[in-house]
Design a protein around this motif. Structure first.
Motif, PDB file in Angstrom:
ATOM      1  N   THR A 162      -7.730   4.408  -4.003  1.00 11.49           N
ATOM      2  CA  THR A 162      -8.787   4.851  -3.094  1.00 11.49           C
ATOM      3  C   THR A 162      -8.586   6.320  -2.773  1.00 11.49           C
ATOM      4  OG1 THR A 162      -8.948   2.653  -2.126  1.00 11.49           O
ATOM      5  CG2 THR A 162      -9.852   4.464  -0.838  1.00 11.49           C
ATOM      6  N   TYR A 163      -9.657   7.085  -2.924  1.00 16.78           N
ATOM      7  CA  TYR A 163      -9.665   8.488  -2.526  1.00 16.78           C
ATOM      8  C   TYR A 163     -10.921   8.695  -1.690  1.00 16.78           C
ATOM      9  CZ  TYR A 163      -9.083  13.495  -2.530  1.00 16.78           C
ATOM     10  OH  TYR A 163      -8.885  14.797  -2.131  1.00 16.78           O
ATOM     11  N   ASP A 203      -1.950  11.647   0.524  1.00 14.83           N
ATOM     12  CA  ASP A 203      -2.132  12.774   1.443  1.00 14.83           C
ATOM     13  C   ASP A 203      -3.064  12.477   2.612  1.00 14.83           C
ATOM     14  OD1 ASP A 203      -4.568  12.595   0.229  1.00 14.83           O
ATOM     15  OD2 ASP A 203      -4.521  14.592  -0.659  1.00 14.83           O
ATOM     16  N   GLY A 204      -3.327  11.249   2.903  1.00 20.49           N
ATOM     17  CA  GLY A 204      -4.251  10.906   3.979  1.00 20.49           C
ATOM     18  C   GLY A 204      -5.591  10.460   3.443  1.00 20.49           C
ATOM     19  N   GLN A 205      -6.034  11.038   2.338  1.00 20.66           N
ATOM     20  CA  GLN A 205      -7.290  10.629   1.718  1.00 20.66           C
ATOM     21  C   GLN A 205      -7.068   9.612   0.613  1.00 20.66           C
ATOM     22  OE1 GLN A 205     -10.484  13.386   0.793  1.00 20.66           O
ATOM     23  NE2 GLN A 205      -9.146  15.028   1.490  1.00 20.66           N
ATOM     24  N   SER A 206      -5.864   9.564   0.057  1.00 26.61           N
ATOM     25  CA  SER A 206      -5.653   8.717  -1.108  1.00 26.61           C
ATOM     26  C   SER A 206      -4.608   7.646  -0.835  1.00 26.61           C
ATOM     27  CB  SER A 206      -5.213   9.568  -2.305  1.00 26.61           C
ATOM     28  OG  SER A 206      -3.992  10.210  -2.038  1.00 26.61           O
ATOM     29  N   LYS A 207      -4.794   6.507  -1.510  1.00 25.54           N
ATOM     30  CA  LYS A 207      -3.803   5.437  -1.433  1.00 25.54           C
ATOM     31  C   LYS A 207      -3.946   4.558  -2.669  1.00 25.54           C
ATOM     32  CE  LYS A 207      -6.582   2.190   1.243  1.00 25.54           C
ATOM     33  NZ  LYS A 207      -6.722   1.435   2.472  1.00 25.54           N
ATOM     34  N   THR A 260     -13.257   3.834  -4.369  1.00 24.05           N
ATOM     35  CA  THR A 260     -12.148   2.995  -4.817  1.00 24.05           C
ATOM     36  C   THR A 260     -12.343   2.666  -6.287  1.00 24.05           C
ATOM     37  OG1 THR A 260     -11.821   2.032  -2.638  1.00 24.05           O
ATOM     38  CG2 THR A 260     -10.922   0.808  -4.499  1.00 24.05           C
ATOM     39  N   ARG A 287       0.535   5.250   0.455  1.00 16.90           N
ATOM     40  CA  ARG A 287      -0.393   6.274   0.938  1.00 16.90           C
ATOM     41  C   ARG A 287      -0.013   7.638   0.375  1.00 16.90           C
ATOM     42  NH1 ARG A 287      -3.923   4.112   4.200  1.00 16.90           N
ATOM     43  NH2 ARG A 287      -3.353   2.222   5.307  1.00 16.90           N
ATOM     44  N   ALA A 327      -3.197   0.508  -3.696  1.00 10.57           N
ATOM     45  CA  ALA A 327      -2.840  -0.820  -3.209  1.00 10.57           C
ATOM     46  C   ALA A 327      -2.655  -1.743  -4.407  1.00 10.57           C
ATOM     47  CB  ALA A 327      -3.923  -1.355  -2.298  1.00 10.57           C
ATOM     48  N   ILE A 374       0.850  -1.195   0.000  1.00  6.56           N
ATOM     49  CA  ILE A 374       0.000   0.000   0.000  1.00  6.56           C
ATOM     50  C   ILE A 374       0.880   1.238   0.000  1.00  6.56           C
ATOM     51  CG2 ILE A 374      -1.682   1.320   1.322  1.00  6.56           C
ATOM     52  CD1 ILE A 374      -2.809  -1.319   2.314  1.00  6.56           C
TER      53      ILE A 374
END
Length: 72
Positions: free
Chosen positions: A24-25, A8-12, A29, A6, A14, A4
């Motif tokens: 994922t934002y 800015d905290g909202q997005s990642k 997803t 990451r 995987a 995973i």
């Protein structure tokens, strides 16, 4: 899901065992293969540049708004 990354905290992103990238934002997803994700990321980068340019040049921003499909 493994590996995973990451944002800015909202997005990642995987890298899934199914071979897809899961971006994922917030609560959304999206599932991409590698080439689809890179095309998406390039497009978002270009759109970000347009928004930056529009915010610096107000007449340009109003042209975008007039020509855009607005949902409200």
């Amino acid at each position: 899901m493994d590996n995973i990354m990451r944002g800015d905290g909202q997005s990642k992103v995987a890298f899934c065992g199914c071979g897809k990238l899961h971006f994922t934002y917030g609560p959304v997803t999206l599932h991409f293969d590698r080439d689809e994700f890179l095309t998406f990321a390039d497009s978002i980068g270009r759109l970000g540049g347009l928004v930056r340019q529009a915010s610096q040049d107000l007449p340009l921003a109003s042209n975008y708004i007039q020509d855009a499909n607005v949902c409200h």
